[in-house]
Design a protein around this motif. Sequence first.
Motif, PDB file in Angstrom:
ATOM      1  N   GLY A 177     -49.910 -64.987 -45.019  1.00  0.00           N
ATOM      2  CA  GLY A 177     -49.554 -64.253 -46.126  1.00  0.00           C
ATOM      3  C   GLY A 177     -49.719 -62.799 -46.189  1.00  0.00           C
ATOM      4  O   GLY A 177     -49.690 -62.265 -47.248  1.00  0.00           O
ATOM      5  N   MET A 178     -49.366 -62.124 -45.184  1.00  0.00           N
ATOM      6  CA  MET A 178     -49.607 -60.849 -45.115  1.00  0.00           C
ATOM      7  C   MET A 178     -48.267 -60.189 -45.342  1.00  0.00           C
ATOM      8  O   MET A 178     -47.170 -60.708 -44.558  1.00  0.00           O
ATOM      9  N   PRO A 179     -48.221 -59.086 -45.880  1.00  0.00           N
ATOM     10  CA  PRO A 179     -46.920 -58.067 -46.120  1.00  0.00           C
ATOM     11  C   PRO A 179     -46.546 -57.621 -44.677  1.00  0.00           C
ATOM     12  O   PRO A 179     -47.608 -57.324 -43.951  1.00  0.00           O
ATOM     13  N   VAL A 180     -45.478 -57.388 -44.301  1.00  0.00           N
ATOM     14  CA  VAL A 180     -44.947 -56.959 -43.073  1.00  0.00           C
ATOM     15  C   VAL A 180     -44.414 -55.801 -42.932  1.00  0.00           C
ATOM     16  O   VAL A 180     -43.084 -55.628 -43.805  1.00  0.00           O
ATOM     17  N   VAL A 181     -44.521 -54.611 -42.042  1.00  0.00           N
ATOM     18  CA  VAL A 181     -43.723 -53.695 -41.861  1.00  0.00           C
ATOM     19  C   VAL A 181     -43.485 -53.622 -40.438  1.00  0.00           C
ATOM     20  O   VAL A 181     -44.038 -53.648 -39.594  1.00  0.00           O
ATOM     21  N   ALA A 182     -41.908 -53.621 -40.163  1.00  0.00           N
ATOM     22  CA  ALA A 182     -41.427 -53.793 -38.579  1.00  0.00           C
ATOM     23  C   ALA A 182     -40.416 -52.803 -38.567  1.00  0.00           C
ATOM     24  O   ALA A 182     -39.631 -52.339 -39.405  1.00  0.00           O
ATOM     25  N   LEU A 183     -40.454 -52.279 -37.348  1.00  0.00           N
ATOM     26  CA  LEU A 183     -39.158 -51.664 -36.645  1.00  0.00           C
ATOM     27  C   LEU A 183     -37.945 -52.878 -36.627  1.00  0.00           C
ATOM     28  O   LEU A 183     -38.046 -53.744 -36.236  1.00  0.00           O
ATOM     29  N   ALA A 184     -36.755 -52.178 -36.949  1.00  0.00           N
ATOM     30  CA  ALA A 184     -35.743 -53.019 -36.999  1.00  0.00           C
ATOM     31  C   ALA A 184     -35.157 -53.047 -35.926  1.00  0.00           C
ATOM     32  O   ALA A 184     -33.904 -52.569 -35.270  1.00  0.00           O
ATOM     33  N   CYS A 185     -35.897 -53.520 -34.914  1.00  0.00           N
ATOM     34  CA  CYS A 185     -35.203 -53.893 -33.249  1.00  0.00           C
ATOM     35  C   CYS A 185     -35.313 -55.277 -32.746  1.00  0.00           C
ATOM     36  O   CYS A 185     -36.140 -56.144 -33.402  1.00  0.00           O
ATOM     37  N   THR A 186     -34.540 -55.592 -31.978  1.00  0.00           N
ATOM     38  CA  THR A 186     -34.443 -56.909 -31.459  1.00  0.00           C
ATOM     39  C   THR A 186     -34.337 -58.028 -32.488  1.00  0.00           C
ATOM     40  O   THR A 186     -33.813 -57.890 -33.478  1.00  0.00           O
ATOM     41  N   GLU A 187     -34.999 -59.234 -32.361  1.00  0.00           N
ATOM     42  CA  GLU A 187     -34.796 -60.385 -33.278  1.00  0.00           C
ATOM     43  C   GLU A 187     -35.653 -59.970 -34.895  1.00  0.00           C
ATOM     44  O   GLU A 187     -35.581 -60.632 -35.727  1.00  0.00           O
ATOM     45  N   ALA A 188     -36.564 -58.879 -34.833  1.00  0.00           N
ATOM     46  CA  ALA A 188     -36.934 -58.459 -36.005  1.00  0.00           C
ATOM     47  C   ALA A 188     -36.175 -58.428 -37.230  1.00  0.00           C
ATOM     48  O   ALA A 188     -36.845 -58.650 -38.368  1.00  0.00           O
ATOM     49  N   ILE A 189     -34.944 -58.003 -37.066  1.00  0.00           N
ATOM     50  CA  ILE A 189     -34.031 -58.020 -38.183  1.00  0.00           C
ATOM     51  C   ILE A 189     -33.801 -59.133 -38.632  1.00  0.00           C
ATOM     52  O   ILE A 189     -33.235 -59.234 -39.855  1.00  0.00           O
ATOM     53  N   ARG A 190     -33.728 -60.315 -38.153  1.00  0.00           N
ATOM     54  CA  ARG A 190     -33.516 -61.719 -38.402  1.00  0.00           C
ATOM     55  C   ARG A 190     -34.911 -62.199 -38.993  1.00  0.00           C
ATOM     56  O   ARG A 190     -34.808 -63.157 -40.021  1.00  0.00           O
ATOM     57  N   ALA A 191     -36.181 -61.982 -38.392  1.00  0.00           N
ATOM     58  CA  ALA A 191     -37.081 -62.489 -38.801  1.00  0.00           C
ATOM     59  C   ALA A 191     -37.884 -61.663 -40.199  1.00  0.00           C
ATOM     60  O   ALA A 191     -38.668 -62.483 -40.537  1.00  0.00           O
ATOM     61  N   VAL A 192     -37.627 -60.689 -40.508  1.00  0.00           N
ATOM     62  CA  VAL A 192     -38.362 -59.982 -41.418  1.00  0.00           C
ATOM     63  C   VAL A 192     -37.307 -59.426 -42.237  1.00  0.00           C
ATOM     64  O   VAL A 192     -36.832 -58.212 -42.458  1.00  0.00           O
ATOM     65  N   PRO A 193     -37.111 -60.257 -43.507  1.00  0.00           N
ATOM     66  CA  PRO A 193     -36.339 -59.597 -44.745  1.00  0.00           C
ATOM     67  C   PRO A 193     -37.109 -58.315 -45.264  1.00  0.00           C
ATOM     68  O   PRO A 193     -38.385 -58.708 -45.513  1.00  0.00           O
ATOM     69  N   ALA A 194     -36.424 -57.705 -45.930  1.00  0.00           N
ATOM     70  CA  ALA A 194     -36.909 -56.250 -46.695  1.00  0.00           C
ATOM     71  C   ALA A 194     -37.924 -56.936 -47.721  1.00  0.00           C
ATOM     72  O   ALA A 194     -38.875 -56.198 -47.782  1.00  0.00           O
ATOM     73  N   GLU A 195     -37.565 -57.880 -48.290  1.00  0.00           N
ATOM     74  CA  GLU A 195     -38.362 -58.278 -49.709  1.00  0.00           C
ATOM     75  C   GLU A 195     -39.995 -58.720 -49.215  1.00  0.00           C
ATOM     76  O   GLU A 195     -40.857 -58.829 -50.084  1.00  0.00           O
ATOM     77  N   VAL A 196     -40.276 -58.823 -47.892  1.00  0.00           N
ATOM     78  CA  VAL A 196     -41.736 -59.085 -47.381  1.00  0.00           C
ATOM     79  C   VAL A 196     -42.314 -57.956 -47.150  1.00  0.00           C
ATOM     80  O   VAL A 196     -43.388 -57.802 -46.762  1.00  0.00           O
ATOM     81  N   GLY A 197     -41.821 -56.963 -47.134  1.00  0.00           N
ATOM     82  CA  GLY A 197     -42.307 -55.632 -47.043  1.00  0.00           C
ATOM     83  C   GLY A 197     -41.348 -54.564 -46.662  1.00  0.00           C
ATOM     84  O   GLY A 197     -40.980 -54.044 -47.763  1.00  0.00           O
ATOM     85  N   ALA A 198     -41.084 -54.130 -45.298  1.00  0.00           N
ATOM     86  CA  ALA A 198     -39.941 -53.254 -45.057  1.00  0.00           C
ATOM     87  C   ALA A 198     -39.839 -53.316 -43.587  1.00  0.00           C
ATOM     88  O   ALA A 198     -40.430 -53.542 -42.781  1.00  0.00           O
ATOM     89  N   ILE A 199     -38.413 -52.919 -43.229  1.00  0.00           N
ATOM     90  CA  ILE A 199     -37.958 -53.257 -42.032  1.00  0.00           C
ATOM     91  C   ILE A 199     -36.915 -51.815 -41.887  1.00  0.00           C
ATOM     92  O   ILE A 199     -35.824 -51.524 -42.721  1.00  0.00           O
ATOM     93  N   SER A 200     -37.237 -51.195 -40.754  1.00  0.00           N
ATOM     94  CA  SER A 200     -36.288 -49.994 -40.620  1.00  0.00           C
ATOM     95  C   SER A 200     -36.404 -49.367 -39.174  1.00  0.00           C
ATOM     96  O   SER A 200     -37.332 -49.559 -38.646  1.00  0.00           O
TER      97      SER A 200
END
Length: 289
Positions: free
Chosen positions: A213-236
Motif C-alpha cells: 500500500g505504498m505510493p511509488v515514484v519510479a523512473l520510466a524505464c524498462t517494464e516500470a512504465i507498464r507496472a506503475v501508473p501515474a495515479e499511484v505516485g509518479a513515473i518519469s
Amino acid sequence: MRILLWHVHGSWTHGFVQGGHDYLIPGPPDGIGLAGRPWRAREVSLSEMDAAGADIAVVQRVDELSKVPVGVPVVYLEHNTPAAPAQEHPLAGWDGTIVHVTHFNDLMWDCGTTRTVVIEHGVVDPGPLYTGELPHAAAVINEPVRRGRIVGADLLPRFDPIDVFGIGTEEIGGEGDHELEALHRELARRRVYVHPARWTSLGLSLLEAMHIGMPVVALACTEAIRAVPAEVGAISTDVEELVSAVRELIADPALAHEKGERAREFALARYGLEAFLRNWDVLMKEVIG
C-alpha cells in the motif's frame, strides 16, 4: 503435477510454489535446495531421479538444461533483461519455449526462432501494512555499490532522506521468510517507495511495496512504465519531477495514503497470484502435451 525447478530467485519461487503442485527442488551438489525456506516443496537428489520422477522442469540457467533427466519436458524461465537490445539469447534457435517475466524483456532479447511467452510476475500478498509514519523515502536495491548506475544508486542522494534496504546494504537484507517479513514491516513505515533503476527486469520488491500500500515514484524505464501508473505516485524520466513528487508525498501523508491505496488495488489486479499461477498451469500442461 510434479515440477522440477531450481531455487534461483527466492521471491519468484515463493510465489510459484503456491500453486498446489508437487515441487521438486534439487539439493547439493546440483542446487541449494530449500535453503531453510518453509515452502511446501521437496528437496531432491538429481542422481536418484529419472524421467519418471518429474512431469516437467522449469529451468532458469543454461547449465541446468544438462541436469534435467532425459525425457522430462522443459521450459526455460528468463528473469533478466539483456545487456543490450541486440543481444542474442543463449537459447536462440532452441526448439523449446522461453518464458519471459516482462513484455519489455521479451521485446529486447533476440531469441531468434525460439518460441517465447510472457508470464508476468505474481506476488504473495503481504497485506495492507502501510503506515507511512516515517517521513522518509525507501528503496530496495541489492548490491547498490557494485551495480551502480544500472540500478540508479547514483540517484539515491537526490531523494534524501531515503533508507535503502537489500543485500549489500546496512539495512535489512536477505531473502529468507523472516527477513522478508521484517523488510515489509520496515518498508511500510516509510512514506514513499522509490524505484530508481535505469535498466533492470521488474523488481519484485517494487510490486511488494505496491501490495503493501505504498505510493511509488519510479523512473520510466524498462517494464516500470507498464507496472506503475501515474495515479499511484509518479513515473518519469525527469529525475527532478520524481524528486518533487517524493517531497510532495512526504509532506502530505493523506495524499501518500490515497495514492498507496491505488497502488495496492492496481498491484492486486495486475500482479496477484491467481492469474500468475493459472497462466503457468496452462503453459506447463501444453508443454507436457
